[in-house]
Write an enzyme that holds these catalytic residues in place. Structure first.
Site, PDB file in Angstrom:
ATOM      1  N   GLU A 137     -21.070  15.947  54.450  1.00 40.09           N
ATOM      2  CA  GLU A 137     -20.936  17.192  53.689  1.00 40.09           C
ATOM      3  C   GLU A 137     -21.643  17.155  52.342  1.00 40.09           C
ATOM      4  O   GLU A 137     -22.081  18.178  51.819  1.00 40.09           O
ATOM      5  CB  GLU A 137     -19.463  17.552  53.485  1.00 40.09           C
ATOM      6  N   PHE A 181      -1.846  18.360  57.327  1.00 38.45           N
ATOM      7  CA  PHE A 181      -3.005  17.574  57.756  1.00 38.45           C
ATOM      8  C   PHE A 181      -4.282  18.171  57.168  1.00 38.45           C
ATOM      9  O   PHE A 181      -4.537  19.363  57.280  1.00 38.45           O
ATOM     10  CB  PHE A 181      -3.074  17.552  59.288  1.00 38.45           C
ATOM     11  N   GLN A 182      -5.070  17.340  56.543  1.00 37.63           N
ATOM     12  CA  GLN A 182      -6.334  17.729  55.909  1.00 37.63           C
ATOM     13  C   GLN A 182      -6.166  18.803  54.839  1.00 37.63           C
ATOM     14  O   GLN A 182      -7.025  19.658  54.658  1.00 37.63           O
ATOM     15  CB  GLN A 182      -7.367  18.143  56.962  1.00 37.63           C
ATOM     16  N   LYS A 199      -7.024  28.933  57.004  1.00 36.54           N
ATOM     17  CA  LYS A 199      -7.387  29.193  58.395  1.00 36.54           C
ATOM     18  C   LYS A 199      -6.755  30.479  58.936  1.00 36.54           C
ATOM     19  O   LYS A 199      -7.403  31.234  59.658  1.00 36.54           O
ATOM     20  CB  LYS A 199      -6.954  28.006  59.267  1.00 36.54           C
ATOM     21  N   MET A 228     -33.916   1.047  37.447  1.00 33.68           N
ATOM     22  CA  MET A 228     -33.562   1.597  36.136  1.00 33.68           C
ATOM     23  C   MET A 228     -32.450   0.772  35.485  1.00 33.68           C
ATOM     24  O   MET A 228     -32.436   0.568  34.278  1.00 33.68           O
ATOM     25  CB  MET A 228     -33.147   3.065  36.288  1.00 33.68           C
TER      26      MET A 228
HETATM   27  C1  LIG Z   1     -24.512   7.941  42.538  1.00 31.60           C
HETATM   28  C2  LIG Z   1     -25.063   7.120  41.437  1.00 31.60           C
HETATM   29  N1  LIG Z   1     -24.603   5.856  41.224  1.00 31.60           N
HETATM   30  C3  LIG Z   1     -25.109   5.101  40.230  1.00 31.60           C
HETATM   31  C4  LIG Z   1     -26.092   5.579  39.414  1.00 31.60           C
HETATM   32  C5  LIG Z   1     -26.646   4.712  38.289  1.00 31.60           C
HETATM   33  N2  LIG Z   1     -28.069   4.433  38.513  1.00 31.60           N
HETATM   34  C6  LIG Z   1     -29.035   5.133  37.879  1.00 31.60           C
HETATM   35  S1  LIG Z   1     -30.569   4.659  38.341  1.00 31.60           S
HETATM   36  C7  LIG Z   1     -29.960   3.476  39.361  1.00 31.60           C
HETATM   37  C8  LIG Z   1     -30.883   2.592  40.163  1.00 31.60           C
HETATM   38  C9  LIG Z   1     -31.608   3.350  41.209  1.00 31.60           C
HETATM   39  O1  LIG Z   1     -32.277   2.440  42.041  1.00 31.60           O
HETATM   40  P1  LIG Z   1     -33.431   2.893  43.000  1.00 31.60           P
HETATM   41  O2  LIG Z   1     -33.013   4.097  43.768  1.00 31.60           O
HETATM   42  O3  LIG Z   1     -33.904   1.735  43.778  1.00 31.60           O
HETATM   43  O4  LIG Z   1     -34.533   3.414  41.991  1.00 31.60           O
HETATM   44  P2  LIG Z   1     -35.471   2.579  40.958  1.00 31.60           P
HETATM   45  O5  LIG Z   1     -34.849   2.719  39.617  1.00 31.60           O
HETATM   46  O6  LIG Z   1     -35.541   1.182  41.427  1.00 31.60           O
HETATM   47  O7  LIG Z   1     -36.764   3.301  41.025  1.00 31.60           O
HETATM   48  C10 LIG Z   1     -28.567   3.466  39.337  1.00 31.60           C
HETATM   49  C11 LIG Z   1     -27.731   2.525  40.077  1.00 31.60           C
HETATM   50  C12 LIG Z   1     -26.517   6.904  39.643  1.00 31.60           C
HETATM   51  N3  LIG Z   1     -27.431   7.505  38.877  1.00 31.60           N
HETATM   52  N4  LIG Z   1     -26.014   7.634  40.664  1.00 31.60           N
END
Ligand SMILES: Cc1ncc(C[n+]2csc(CCOP(=O)(O)OP(=O)(O)O)c2C)c(N)n1
Ligand SMILES: [Mg+2]
Lengths: 164, 566
Positions: B50, B112-113, B162, B475
């Site tokens: 979803e 439920f749900q 529902k 990042m």
């Molecule tokens: C749902 C979610 N969890 C954690 C983060 C924190 N976060 C920001 S960038 C990143 C790393 C992303 O890694 P990747 O997709 O391999 O991209 P890269 O930076 O290596 O290009 C994380 C964990 C986020 N933005 N969103």
């Protein structure tokens, strides 16, 4: 950090109160008191919130409240002439010599005794919040059994009218 | 004629000219799915989770001027949508999410749900409704579309028990809707606009700073007209890219945490800022105290009064519909093209900053992510819709793909939600069936909604996935390198799947690209030979490439770290 009284006209729908309360907690605004009840038009509720904050915070509070879809109007009552009142019910021990003393204190503060038992009184007191505070301060703390306050409600003076 | 609540839902969607909904069925929406089955005007895209339905509906909106719609069942169906709803909310995306609810007579009994949908979603929607009477159903859906798409847009949830979908009722869809409590201001105040004109004419070091509001209100054309008339430099936020043509000579790049040297300096030292549909957020102005050290006058045009003077004090607030206000400014601005020496000097200064070439990067024996983005731009002729996930790859895409048109750059700016890229591609393709769509992602992000490869197969979405695979949560690793003495806590992703095989397992085309000289041929092949296929391109890139310039959290806009400093 100034004290402000915000008056809100809001659709009288279930959930409206939680939208306002949720907004205050989500954005870290502070609520000292909140009162709400339907107006003469039962489809509308009027809410009064006592809050505090800098001018910038107050500007944001007003704007954010206006952004809520259920909110019809918002004013900061404390920006101009207004009257405010709060109601308190206070249950005190009233035995022996304290019984007479309690009666006398209630009279001085223009309170009314609305429930009497052998050992207790319930005093009703209306006024500005500071008056209620002084009444509590004037009593012997050991004699206060229970207090309940409505929170502030207020209304603009004269031609200042909050209506749709 | 009496029809069922479920049929009313579908009729409402038809009345709103909704051509597709993204969804996933379940107990409480079975009546609605049955009504959906009996017609073919509203197409249904069956996602695999979803969250992806909501992301796809969100991208459908972002890439068109229409409202995206998602349909899910109660309980877990709803809780799975929350990330998607919050993502849309943070970026002010118009969207309607229809959720099933347990029968109204069970509400509150832990049926439920059952979950408190209105309560769970309240902080991340523009508004939400629980329909308690079938007679209110049509008007509630009408309100939902109205609220979602007017004023500052946003997602609206309609929760439908529902039993309501089984009850019979006369269908009457209101043509228009009036709400006494909801009347967004649309027309800018003329006095304020005149004040703005005066200030703009006096400006010595002006800048036009624009955000997502320009995209959402379709004001790109008016913005370009005004900027050209004034000869002022223009910078965009991450959300504003494409609102002004990136190849125009007055464009000085994106600003903010990973903005260009010239954009951040110009923003900081400007004596007049014309802010348009932007909100001075923390990723844009850096440390607000540092930002406020310079004296300047700020004009701020926005549809949302609460965005004005929220983080930066504004001298001339103009609340109104952005294109109309810009049009008015153009009209009132006599003279026009500013060639006076002051603005010319300012341009000289900006060109000097530009001379630092802050997006320059060194090639290495590895594939550089910046290089892939440059090649993607060339191969697609700058015409692709680029969706992205969140991380370094997102910043590289924003910095190196030059967006000349609005609604082509589709990413999660406000919430920064990893996992949006692939479902965003699906939404873009439903709104723009013939578009070239590139999904720029990382090996971390893509795995957060990877199951949608299956949806893409079912509906033949020919998305080109550009996986900038650094084997790292890049990042996160960059911050750890710079601010945590290289303690790489949990930022290294081991046990990655073989993405080529994975793509093939889902019935798609997979490619692994390891050498710089293979980058362009692979992209060309994907966009020509495999035009109609989903192609998963796994680019094995330099594992430690960093994003520059960078304004560290808490630092001022001019305190940038540049690649050349290291
Ligand atoms: C749902 C979610 N969890 C954690 C983060 C924190 N976060 C920001 S960038 C990143 C790393 C992303 O890694 P990747 O997709 O391999 O991209 P890269 O930076 O290596 O290009 C994380 C964990 C986020 N933005 N969103
Ligand atoms: Mg990575």
């Amino acid at each position: 950090m100034l004290r402000h009284i915000i008056s809100i006209l809001i659709e009288n729908e279930s959930g409206a109160l939680s939208r306002v309360a949720g907004l205050f907690s989500a954005r870290g605004y502070n609520i000292e008191s909140l009162t709400v009840a339907p107006t003469e038009d039962p489809s509308l509720s009027r809410m009064t919130i006592l809050t505090s904050g800098s001018d910038e915070v107050l500007e944001q509070i007003t704007k954010q409240l206006n952004k809520l879809v259920d909110v019809v109007k918002v004013v900061d009552l404390s920006e101009a002439a207004h009257v405010e009142r709060e109601l308190m019910l206070i249950k005190v021990r009233a035995t022996g010599k304290d019984r007479e003393e309690m009666k006398r204190m209630a009279d001085i503060f223009r309170g009314r005794i609305i429930d009497v038992t052998e050992s207790t009184y319930v005093i009703e007191l209306t006024g500005a919040s500071s008056k209620l505070d002084s009444f509590i301060a004037a009593l012997d703390a050991g004699l206060i059994l229970e207090t309940v306050r409505t929170g502030v409600c207020g209304i603009g003076r004269g031609d200042r009218i909050l209506k749709i | 004629m009496m029809i069922s609540g479920a049929e009313i839902v579908i009729r409402c969607l038809q009345e709103e000219k909704v051509d597709c909904v993204f969804g996933y069925p379940g107990g409480s929406v079975l009546h609605i799915y049955d009504a959906l089955f009996k017609q073919d005007q509203v197409k249904h895209i069956l996602v695999r989770h979803e969250q992806a339905a909501v992301h796809a509906a969100d991208a459908y909106s972002r890439s068109s001027q229409r409202v995206g719609v998602a349909l899910v069942t109660s309980g877990p169906g709803v809780t799975n949508t929350v990330t998607g709803i919050a993502t849309a909310y943070m970026d002010s995306i118009p969207m309607v999410v229809l959720t099933g609810q347990v029968p109204s007579f069970y509400i509150g009994q832990d049926a439920f749900q059952e979950c408190d949908t209105v309560g769970i979603t309240r902080p991340c929607v523009k508004h939400n409704f629980l329909v308690k009477d079938v007679k209110d159903l049509a008007v509630t859906i009408k309100k939902a579309f109205h609220i979602a798409s007017t004023g500052r847009p946003g997602p609206v949830v309609v929760d439908i028990p529902k039993d309501i979908t089984a009850q019979m009722c006369e269908f009457d869809y209101p043509k228009t809707i009036q709400m006494r409590s909801y009347n967004p201001v649309v027309k800018g105040h003329l006095g304020q606009i005149k004040k703005a004109v005066q200030i703009l004419q006096e400006a010595k070091r002006p800048i036009i700073y624009t955000g997502g509001g320009v995209i959402l209100s379709d004001a790109a054309e008016q913005l370009t007209k005004l900027a050209h008339k004034l000869n002022f430099p223009v910078t965009n936020t991450l959300m504003g890219l494409g609102g002004y043509p990136a190849t125009d000579k007055q464009f000085i790049g994106m600003l903010g945490m990973h903005g260009t040297f010239e954009a951040n300096n110009a923003m900081h030292y400007a004596d007049v800022i014309l802010a348009v549909g932007a909100r001075f957020d923390d990723r844009v102005i850096g440390n607000p105290e540092h930002f406020s050290e310079e004296k300047r006058r700020v004009i701020h045009i926005d549809i949302d009064p609460s965005s004005i003077s929220k983080r930066v004090k504004v001298d001339v607030p103009i609340v109104g519909n952005v294109p109309d206000v810009l049009e008015e400014l153009v009209k009132l601005m006599d003279g026009g093209f500013r060639t006076d020496p002051e603005v010319a000097n300012w341009w000289k200064q900006i060109d000097e900053w530009r001379g630092r070439d802050s997006l320059r990067y060194k090639q290495s024996e590895h594939i550089m992510p910046q290089f892939v983005m440059e090649k993607l731009y060339e191969v697609t002729g700058g015409n692709a819709f680029v969706t992205s996930d969140v991380g370094q790859h997102q910043m590289f895409a924003a910095q190196y793909y030059k967006f000349d048109k609005p609604r082509r750059w589709i990413n999660s700016g406000g919430l920064g939600t990893m996992g949006v890229g692939l479902p965003y591609g699906m939404g873009v393709l439903m709104a723009n069936p013939d578009a070239q769509v590139a999904c720029v992602t990382g090996e971390g992000s893509i795995q957060m909604c990877i199951q949608e490869l299956s949806t893409c197969k079912q509906y033949g979405f020919p998305i080109k996935i550009i996986n900038l695979n650094n084997g790292m949560l890049g990042m996160v690793r960059q911050w750890q390198e710079m601010f945590y003495s290289k303690r790489y806590s949990q930022s290294y992703v081991t046990s990655l799947p073989d993405f080529v095989k994975l793509a093939e397992a889902y019935g798609h085309v997979g490619m692994k690209i390891e050498k710089p000289e293979d980058v362009e041929p692979a992209l060309r092949k994907a966009f020509t030979e495999h035009k109609d296929d989903l192609v998963f391109m796994d680019f094995i890139i330099d594992p430690v490439a960093n994003v520059f310039p960078m304004v560290a959290a808490g630092k001022g806009l001019t305190e940038m770290i540049l690649a050349e400093d290291l």
